[in-house]
Design an enzyme around this catalytic site. Sequence first.
Site, PDB file in Angstrom:
ATOM      1  N   LYS A 261       0.839  -1.206   0.000  1.00  0.00           N
ATOM      2  CA  LYS A 261       0.000   0.000   0.000  1.00  0.00           C
ATOM      3  C   LYS A 261       0.872   1.254   0.000  1.00  0.00           C
ATOM      4  O   LYS A 261       0.686   2.167  -0.790  1.00  0.00           O
ATOM      5  CB  LYS A 261      -0.931  -0.032   1.211  1.00  0.00           C
ATOM      6  CG  LYS A 261      -1.814   1.190   1.319  1.00  0.00           C
ATOM      7  CD  LYS A 261      -2.759   1.103   2.505  1.00  0.00           C
ATOM      8  CE  LYS A 261      -3.484   2.438   2.656  1.00  0.00           C
ATOM      9  NZ  LYS A 261      -4.388   2.472   3.799  1.00  0.00           N
TER      10      LYS A 261
ATOM     11  N   GLU B 259      10.620  -4.648   4.476  1.00  0.00           N
ATOM     12  CA  GLU B 259      10.729  -6.046   4.055  1.00  0.00           C
ATOM     13  C   GLU B 259      10.380  -6.212   2.575  1.00  0.00           C
ATOM     14  O   GLU B 259      11.076  -6.892   1.813  1.00  0.00           O
ATOM     15  CB  GLU B 259       9.779  -6.933   4.881  1.00  0.00           C
ATOM     16  CG  GLU B 259      10.109  -6.996   6.358  1.00  0.00           C
ATOM     17  CD  GLU B 259       9.316  -6.002   7.187  1.00  0.00           C
ATOM     18  OE1 GLU B 259       9.107  -4.854   6.709  1.00  0.00           O
ATOM     19  OE2 GLU B 259       8.913  -6.352   8.304  1.00  0.00           O
TER      20      GLU B 259
ATOM     21  N   GLY C 157      -4.844  -1.650   4.915  1.00  0.00           N
ATOM     22  CA  GLY C 157      -4.006  -2.759   4.433  1.00  0.00           C
ATOM     23  C   GLY C 157      -4.631  -4.114   4.724  1.00  0.00           C
ATOM     24  O   GLY C 157      -4.667  -4.999   3.866  1.00  0.00           O
ATOM     25  N   ARG C 158      -5.129  -4.292   5.944  1.00  0.00           N
ATOM     26  CA  ARG C 158      -5.674  -5.607   6.324  1.00  0.00           C
ATOM     27  C   ARG C 158      -7.091  -5.815   5.803  1.00  0.00           C
ATOM     28  O   ARG C 158      -7.716  -6.843   6.105  1.00  0.00           O
ATOM     29  CB  ARG C 158      -5.579  -5.810   7.836  1.00  0.00           C
ATOM     30  CG  ARG C 158      -6.192  -4.701   8.673  1.00  0.00           C
ATOM     31  CD  ARG C 158      -5.800  -4.823  10.150  1.00  0.00           C
ATOM     32  NE  ARG C 158      -6.251  -3.693  10.934  1.00  0.00           N
ATOM     33  CZ  ARG C 158      -5.596  -2.553  11.079  1.00  0.00           C
ATOM     34  NH1 ARG C 158      -4.426  -2.383  10.472  1.00  0.00           N
ATOM     35  NH2 ARG C 158      -6.074  -1.587  11.831  1.00  0.00           N
TER      36      ARG C 158
ATOM     37  N   GLU D 221      -4.484  -6.539  14.926  1.00  0.00           N
ATOM     38  CA  GLU D 221      -3.965  -5.235  14.519  1.00  0.00           C
ATOM     39  C   GLU D 221      -5.095  -4.187  14.568  1.00  0.00           C
ATOM     40  O   GLU D 221      -4.839  -3.000  14.732  1.00  0.00           O
ATOM     41  CB  GLU D 221      -3.360  -5.306  13.100  1.00  0.00           C
ATOM     42  CG  GLU D 221      -2.370  -4.189  12.819  1.00  0.00           C
ATOM     43  CD  GLU D 221      -1.628  -4.341  11.491  1.00  0.00           C
ATOM     44  OE1 GLU D 221      -2.241  -4.094  10.446  1.00  0.00           O
ATOM     45  OE2 GLU D 221      -0.436  -4.705  11.505  1.00  0.00           O
TER      46      GLU D 221
ATOM     47  N   HIS E  33      -4.844 -32.618  18.295  1.00  0.00           N
ATOM     48  CA  HIS E  33      -3.703 -33.412  18.774  1.00  0.00           C
ATOM     49  C   HIS E  33      -2.564 -32.501  19.210  1.00  0.00           C
ATOM     50  O   HIS E  33      -1.420 -32.939  19.293  1.00  0.00           O
ATOM     51  CB  HIS E  33      -3.255 -34.377  17.676  1.00  0.00           C
ATOM     52  CG  HIS E  33      -4.343 -35.327  17.297  1.00  0.00           C
ATOM     53  ND1 HIS E  33      -4.524 -36.534  17.925  1.00  0.00           N
ATOM     54  CD2 HIS E  33      -5.362 -35.217  16.406  1.00  0.00           C
ATOM     55  CE1 HIS E  33      -5.590 -37.148  17.418  1.00  0.00           C
ATOM     56  NE2 HIS E  33      -6.118 -36.359  16.498  1.00  0.00           N
TER      57      HIS E  33
ATOM     58  N   LYS F  14       9.512  -0.857  14.259  1.00  0.00           N
ATOM     59  CA  LYS F  14      10.054  -0.531  12.931  1.00  0.00           C
ATOM     60  C   LYS F  14      11.155   0.518  13.054  1.00  0.00           C
ATOM     61  O   LYS F  14      12.209   0.419  12.428  1.00  0.00           O
ATOM     62  CB  LYS F  14       8.955   0.039  12.027  1.00  0.00           C
ATOM     63  CG  LYS F  14       7.978  -0.975  11.478  1.00  0.00           C
ATOM     64  CD  LYS F  14       7.035  -0.288  10.474  1.00  0.00           C
ATOM     65  CE  LYS F  14       5.889  -1.185  10.075  1.00  0.00           C
ATOM     66  NZ  LYS F  14       4.900  -0.523   9.229  1.00  0.00           N
TER      67      LYS F  14
END
Length: 554
Positions: A206, A212, A267-268, A353, A384, A512
């Site tokens: 965005k 990254e 963004g999410r 978030e 399990h 960050k």
Amino acid sequence: MTNLVDTPEWRALQAHAEALGAASMRDLFDRDADRFRRYSRSAAGLFLDFSKNLFSDEVFENLLGLARARGLEARRDAMFAGEAINKTEGRAVLHVALRAGPNADYSAAGAPVSALVNDELARMKRFADAVHGGAFKGHTGKPLTNVVNIGIGGSDLGPLMVVEALRPCWLDGRQSFFVSNVDGQHLVDALDAVDPETTLFIVASKTFATQETLANARSAKAWFLASGAGEKDIAKHFVALSTNEAAVTAFGIDPDNMFRFWDWVGGRYSLWSAIGLSIALQVGFGNFEKLLAGARAMDEHFRAAPLGENMPALLALIGVWNRNVQNIAAHAVLPYDQHLHRLPAYLQQADMESNGKGVGEGGEPVVHDTGPVLFGEPGTNGQHAFYQLLHQGTDIVSADFIAAAVSASELGDHHQMLLANFLAQTEALMRGKTEAEARAELAADGLSQPEIDRLALHKVFAGGRPTNSILMERLTPETLGALIALYEHKIFCQGVIWGVNSFDQWGVELGKALATTILPEISALGEKKPGGSAHDSSTNGLIGWINAVRSAGS
Ligand code: F6P
């Protein structure tokens, strides 16, 4: 607005909790044969049973009153009206406009957006069709059969989750890779699996400023050029999905190869936008449109249904009851569907978030709990692993169980076994097993009295552990779209009730910024660098330890 904990509805909920007292979920079901019918709802191809939560009719009515008192309906309408409800960033929140269909007429803070959305969707369709049909080829003339999506957070988790969920819709001969981690191994693993001549890189960001993603995109570009391609060939192999044209251009991607979205798309909440290009490439644009249509059906339900019938609002209110009154701090998402294996990870970002906040919308500290810790794994694998704690741990965990009645791969009786496990777990979590029942079972198994005394308490299950069951006929692009939108709106409703802004994420900034400070202190392999000195003794010491190893060049 009055502080949540000072509202009469909030106080009444606490009183109802006391009145419920030792009532067990078993009792609630024993007393009311109609409980399932009264506390389950259908919408947009989904069925929600929330009856296996420890609440009474009074609590239910009171939760609806709480939603009204917090102005939930007005806030929902403000979101759909494109008001700048993301106040800290001064932005509208209009992911609903991304999936509203060709005749929609949405505006963000007064500016029309639907034509922009539809134009961009048309560009995506043209591009996807050209890649699929071979009109858009790689620089050596080969078809682009592989996609490497480079992005992180909302620019990765949504498309990755959907691509995995829609595996039965994958187009023949196409493969998608999702690279998110700045750990170079992630990119290297993807590059090892693809051929530069047949690979399309999608740089999804965005902001186009995420460390990254830019590092991975730069390394991917270098790998592509090192394969013998020239700068001019980049236009055949790199596209960008972003809101930031200047940064895309500066990176070396032609704006003609950029698919746009806008600041009113969080963004999410962005998989419905250009960020969904990797979905369209893997499953076809028609299936991407079906995903949007499924979400649209849930949007229409959320917008129109009265609160007592409104699936996202009800899921949110039950969550508030569990979180704030029952003091349950963790929530599990348990899809009984292997193709939904990334849904918990996706919802971790969407929920944590959005609502992992300690400051209210007005800048005041919140004095009640907000979003729970969310985690999950597909069933039956989780059974399990961590279900022991769900059944007998000292902390209560609420859970959403999700399944389709019919599998895309009906293999023998596998799906019946899967569904039987789903139902058994929710029944066991609700009913539990009393000591008397445990003792009777052990006696029936022929154990001696001392053995029964030794084992009885180990075999007791407290029960009363709250679960929601979310069912659908089949997992399709439409039902998946509805499921994701259900959770998006649930998160929105909870944010309104808790009085937090679900659409900012200031809590990601500090780490960050510190990483940027620390980066030049870390030694390149073989480079002599001292330990840190500007930090606390732990951080300095850790930098020193790492640099000692790295400077030795091992
Ligand atoms: O980590 C925070 C965050 O801003 C997320 O909200 C977002 O989804 C992710 O980083 C990626 O951001 P971008 O799409 O701008 O690269």
